[in-house]
Design a protein around this motif. Sequence first.
Motif, PDB file in Angstrom:
ATOM      1  N   PRO A 283       0.813  -1.220   0.000  1.00  0.00           N
ATOM      2  CA  PRO A 283       0.000   0.000   0.000  1.00  0.00           C
ATOM      3  C   PRO A 283       0.844   1.266   0.000  1.00  0.00           C
ATOM      4  CG  PRO A 283       0.028  -0.997   2.178  1.00  0.00           C
ATOM      5  CD  PRO A 283       0.671  -1.987   1.245  1.00  0.00           C
ATOM      6  N   GLY A 284       0.413   2.229  -0.798  1.00  0.00           N
ATOM      7  CA  GLY A 284       1.090   3.516  -0.840  1.00  0.00           C
ATOM      8  C   GLY A 284       2.347   3.558  -1.681  1.00  0.00           C
ATOM      9  N   ARG A 285       2.820   2.408  -2.144  1.00  0.00           N
ATOM     10  CA  ARG A 285       4.043   2.360  -2.950  1.00  0.00           C
ATOM     11  C   ARG A 285       3.707   2.420  -4.434  1.00  0.00           C
ATOM     12  NH1 ARG A 285       7.529  -2.704  -1.549  1.00  0.00           N
ATOM     13  NH2 ARG A 285       8.752  -1.759  -3.221  1.00  0.00           N
ATOM     14  N   VAL A 286       4.483   3.174  -5.174  1.00  0.00           N
ATOM     15  CA  VAL A 286       4.314   3.207  -6.621  1.00  0.00           C
ATOM     16  C   VAL A 286       4.985   1.974  -7.205  1.00  0.00           C
ATOM     17  CG1 VAL A 286       4.805   4.447  -8.756  1.00  0.00           C
ATOM     18  CG2 VAL A 286       4.223   5.713  -6.680  1.00  0.00           C
ATOM     19  N   MET A 287       4.180   1.128  -7.858  1.00  0.00           N
ATOM     20  CA  MET A 287       4.694  -0.080  -8.475  1.00  0.00           C
ATOM     21  C   MET A 287       4.809   0.180  -9.974  1.00  0.00           C
ATOM     22  SD  MET A 287       4.782  -1.674  -5.646  1.00  0.00           S
ATOM     23  CE  MET A 287       5.268  -3.330  -6.121  1.00  0.00           C
ATOM     24  N   THR A 288       6.012   0.107 -10.497  1.00  0.00           N
ATOM     25  CA  THR A 288       6.217   0.438 -11.905  1.00  0.00           C
ATOM     26  C   THR A 288       5.612  -0.616 -12.823  1.00  0.00           C
ATOM     27  OG1 THR A 288       8.319  -0.736 -12.070  1.00  0.00           O
ATOM     28  CG2 THR A 288       8.404   1.566 -11.302  1.00  0.00           C
ATOM     29  N   HIS A 289       5.365  -0.201 -14.079  1.00  0.00           N
ATOM     30  CA  HIS A 289       4.867  -1.155 -15.070  1.00  0.00           C
ATOM     31  C   HIS A 289       5.784  -2.369 -15.149  1.00  0.00           C
ATOM     32  CE1 HIS A 289       3.150   2.709 -16.879  1.00  0.00           C
ATOM     33  NE2 HIS A 289       2.108   2.025 -16.469  1.00  0.00           N
TER      34      HIS A 289
ATOM     35  N   ALA B 108     -14.223   4.460 -13.232  1.00  0.00           N
ATOM     36  CA  ALA B 108     -13.667   5.615 -13.940  1.00  0.00           C
ATOM     37  C   ALA B 108     -12.974   6.589 -12.990  1.00  0.00           C
ATOM     38  CB  ALA B 108     -14.782   6.337 -14.702  1.00  0.00           C
ATOM     39  N   CYS B 109     -13.348   6.542 -11.713  1.00  0.00           N
ATOM     40  CA  CYS B 109     -12.718   7.379 -10.686  1.00  0.00           C
ATOM     41  C   CYS B 109     -12.270   6.473  -9.539  1.00  0.00           C
ATOM     42  CB  CYS B 109     -13.690   8.445 -10.183  1.00  0.00           C
ATOM     43  SG  CYS B 109     -14.274   9.579 -11.453  1.00  0.00           S
ATOM     44  N   PRO B 110     -11.255   5.670  -9.772  1.00  0.00           N
ATOM     45  CA  PRO B 110     -10.870   4.642  -8.791  1.00  0.00           C
ATOM     46  C   PRO B 110     -10.408   5.229  -7.469  1.00  0.00           C
ATOM     47  CG  PRO B 110      -9.187   4.856 -10.488  1.00  0.00           C
ATOM     48  CD  PRO B 110     -10.362   5.678 -10.941  1.00  0.00           C
ATOM     49  N   ARG B 111     -10.734   4.512  -6.401  1.00  0.00           N
ATOM     50  CA  ARG B 111     -10.328   4.894  -5.054  1.00  0.00           C
ATOM     51  C   ARG B 111      -9.101   4.115  -4.602  1.00  0.00           C
ATOM     52  NH1 ARG B 111     -13.815   3.313   0.342  1.00  0.00           N
ATOM     53  NH2 ARG B 111     -12.278   3.973   1.890  1.00  0.00           N
ATOM     54  N   HIS B 112      -8.991   2.860  -5.048  1.00  0.00           N
ATOM     55  CA  HIS B 112      -7.937   1.989  -4.540  1.00  0.00           C
ATOM     56  C   HIS B 112      -6.752   1.842  -5.494  1.00  0.00           C
ATOM     57  CE1 HIS B 112     -10.437   0.912  -1.160  1.00  0.00           C
ATOM     58  NE2 HIS B 112     -11.399   0.467  -1.953  1.00  0.00           N
ATOM     59  N   ILE B 113      -7.013   1.559  -6.764  1.00  0.00           N
ATOM     60  CA  ILE B 113      -5.928   1.353  -7.731  1.00  0.00           C
ATOM     61  C   ILE B 113      -5.761   2.632  -8.536  1.00  0.00           C
ATOM     62  CG2 ILE B 113      -5.045  -0.058  -9.618  1.00  0.00           C
ATOM     63  CD1 ILE B 113      -6.827  -2.321  -8.669  1.00  0.00           C
ATOM     64  N   LEU B 114      -4.745   3.401  -8.184  1.00  0.00           N
ATOM     65  CA  LEU B 114      -4.531   4.713  -8.775  1.00  0.00           C
ATOM     66  C   LEU B 114      -3.412   4.656  -9.818  1.00  0.00           C
ATOM     67  CD1 LEU B 114      -4.705   6.863  -5.511  1.00  0.00           C
ATOM     68  CD2 LEU B 114      -6.575   6.066  -6.976  1.00  0.00           C
ATOM     69  N   THR B 115      -3.599   5.396 -10.895  1.00  0.00           N
ATOM     70  CA  THR B 115      -2.606   5.437 -11.970  1.00  0.00           C
ATOM     71  C   THR B 115      -1.558   6.495 -11.695  1.00  0.00           C
ATOM     72  OG1 THR B 115      -4.254   4.743 -13.610  1.00  0.00           O
ATOM     73  CG2 THR B 115      -2.261   5.813 -14.445  1.00  0.00           C
ATOM     74  N   GLU B 116      -0.304   6.118 -11.800  1.00  0.00           N
ATOM     75  CA  GLU B 116       0.804   7.073 -11.789  1.00  0.00           C
ATOM     76  C   GLU B 116       1.249   7.199 -13.241  1.00  0.00           C
ATOM     77  OE1 GLU B 116       1.928   8.805  -9.277  1.00  0.00           O
ATOM     78  OE2 GLU B 116       0.718   7.841  -7.706  1.00  0.00           O
ATOM     79  N   ILE B 117       0.828   8.267 -13.893  1.00  0.00           N
ATOM     80  CA  ILE B 117       0.971   8.408 -15.334  1.00  0.00           C
ATOM     81  C   ILE B 117       2.424   8.236 -15.771  1.00  0.00           C
ATOM     82  CG2 ILE B 117       0.659   9.976 -17.297  1.00  0.00           C
ATOM     83  CD1 ILE B 117      -1.666  11.228 -15.787  1.00  0.00           C
ATOM     84  N   GLY B 118       2.607   7.321 -16.723  1.00  0.00           N
ATOM     85  CA  GLY B 118       3.921   7.080 -17.287  1.00  0.00           C
ATOM     86  C   GLY B 118       4.839   6.245 -16.412  1.00  0.00           C
ATOM     87  N   VAL B 119       4.374   5.867 -15.230  1.00  0.00           N
ATOM     88  CA  VAL B 119       5.235   5.129 -14.291  1.00  0.00           C
ATOM     89  C   VAL B 119       4.646   3.776 -13.936  1.00  0.00           C
ATOM     90  CG1 VAL B 119       6.358   5.152 -12.029  1.00  0.00           C
ATOM     91  CG2 VAL B 119       6.084   7.289 -13.309  1.00  0.00           C
ATOM     92  N   GLY B 120       3.388   3.760 -13.447  1.00  0.00           N
ATOM     93  CA  GLY B 120       2.787   2.505 -13.011  1.00  0.00           C
ATOM     94  C   GLY B 120       1.513   2.745 -12.240  1.00  0.00           C
ATOM     95  N   TYR B 121       1.365   2.029 -11.101  1.00  0.00           N
ATOM     96  CA  TYR B 121       0.143   2.113 -10.313  1.00  0.00           C
ATOM     97  C   TYR B 121       0.482   2.153  -8.833  1.00  0.00           C
ATOM     98  CZ  TYR B 121      -2.061   0.833 -14.696  1.00  0.00           C
ATOM     99  OH  TYR B 121      -2.470   0.823 -16.014  1.00  0.00           O
ATOM    100  N   ARG B 122      -0.434   2.752  -8.067  1.00  0.00           N
ATOM    101  CA  ARG B 122      -0.267   2.846  -6.607  1.00  0.00           C
ATOM    102  C   ARG B 122      -1.573   2.392  -5.964  1.00  0.00           C
ATOM    103  NH1 ARG B 122      -1.545   7.385  -3.695  1.00  0.00           N
ATOM    104  NH2 ARG B 122      -1.439   8.612  -5.617  1.00  0.00           N
ATOM    105  N   PHE B 123      -1.458   1.559  -4.921  1.00  0.00           N
ATOM    106  CA  PHE B 123      -2.633   1.060  -4.230  1.00  0.00           C
ATOM    107  C   PHE B 123      -2.869   1.843  -2.949  1.00  0.00           C
ATOM    108  CE2 PHE B 123      -5.076  -1.648  -1.421  1.00  0.00           C
ATOM    109  CZ  PHE B 123      -6.055  -2.152  -2.272  1.00  0.00           C
ATOM    110  N   GLU B 124      -4.082   2.348  -2.789  1.00  0.00           N
ATOM    111  CA  GLU B 124      -4.466   3.059  -1.577  1.00  0.00           C
ATOM    112  C   GLU B 124      -5.595   2.307  -0.883  1.00  0.00           C
ATOM    113  OE1 GLU B 124      -3.085   5.408  -0.049  1.00  0.00           O
ATOM    114  OE2 GLU B 124      -1.613   6.009  -1.566  1.00  0.00           O
ATOM    115  N   PRO B 125      -5.374   1.791   0.309  1.00  0.00           N
ATOM    116  CA  PRO B 125      -6.402   0.995   1.000  1.00  0.00           C
ATOM    117  C   PRO B 125      -7.534   1.834   1.537  1.00  0.00           C
ATOM    118  CG  PRO B 125      -4.464   1.213   2.381  1.00  0.00           C
ATOM    119  CD  PRO B 125      -4.098   1.816   1.053  1.00  0.00           C
TER     120      PRO B 125
END
Length: 229
Positions: free
Chosen positions: A171-177, A212-229
Amino acid sequence: MSDSKTILLVEDERQMREAVATALECEGFAVCEAGSASQAAVEAAARRPDVVILDLGLPDRDGIDFIRDYRAWSPIPILVLSARTQEKSKVDALDAGADDYLTKPFGIAELLARVRVLLRRGQAMPAAPEPKIRFGDYEINCVTRVVERAGEALHLTQIEYRLLVFLAANPGRVMTHHHLLTHIWGAQAADNHQYLRVYVGHLRQKIETSPACPRHILTEIGVGYRFEP
């Protein structure tokens, strides 16, 4: 050192399992055994071993899939003990999260030496988290591989489940593609960003109130995804 250490031995061939277990017990280790991936998951959660020794050719699931799922919630060292000698098998297992790879046939002295190395490495690791992950109305049981929303089971494909667990366990970590693709599909898929985007979309449809407006799986544009519990 070994008298208080527990080894989880996952091997479906009975004679091989008994031989390895006997050698480990003679060195003073406590050994718990499993003949399948499902049994290994239960033993791992219940016994919290110090090292896992894993055969890849299990009757219910491939060992590499077990490594990926186990690694999502536990940092405990994994030693693969396999008859697969191809370089690709070794690379896939190590990329999935294994710490060492020993091919069959092998010498008991070498096996014990590798276990001792992994135990020394494991002493510096943090305690493994509980094998359940909770966020919002959701609970993920990493042993049974069941995801529930408000007490009701949610149907996820194997890939969707693995992706959700890996994100939710960080959680909270940016996970790259690249990191996500390598962990979920292996090194051969490391550049297939579109593949990942499709599965993230499917997962959002199942767990997000508003995909379309996710709360948990957030996009880090050009980098990957971040999970927010």
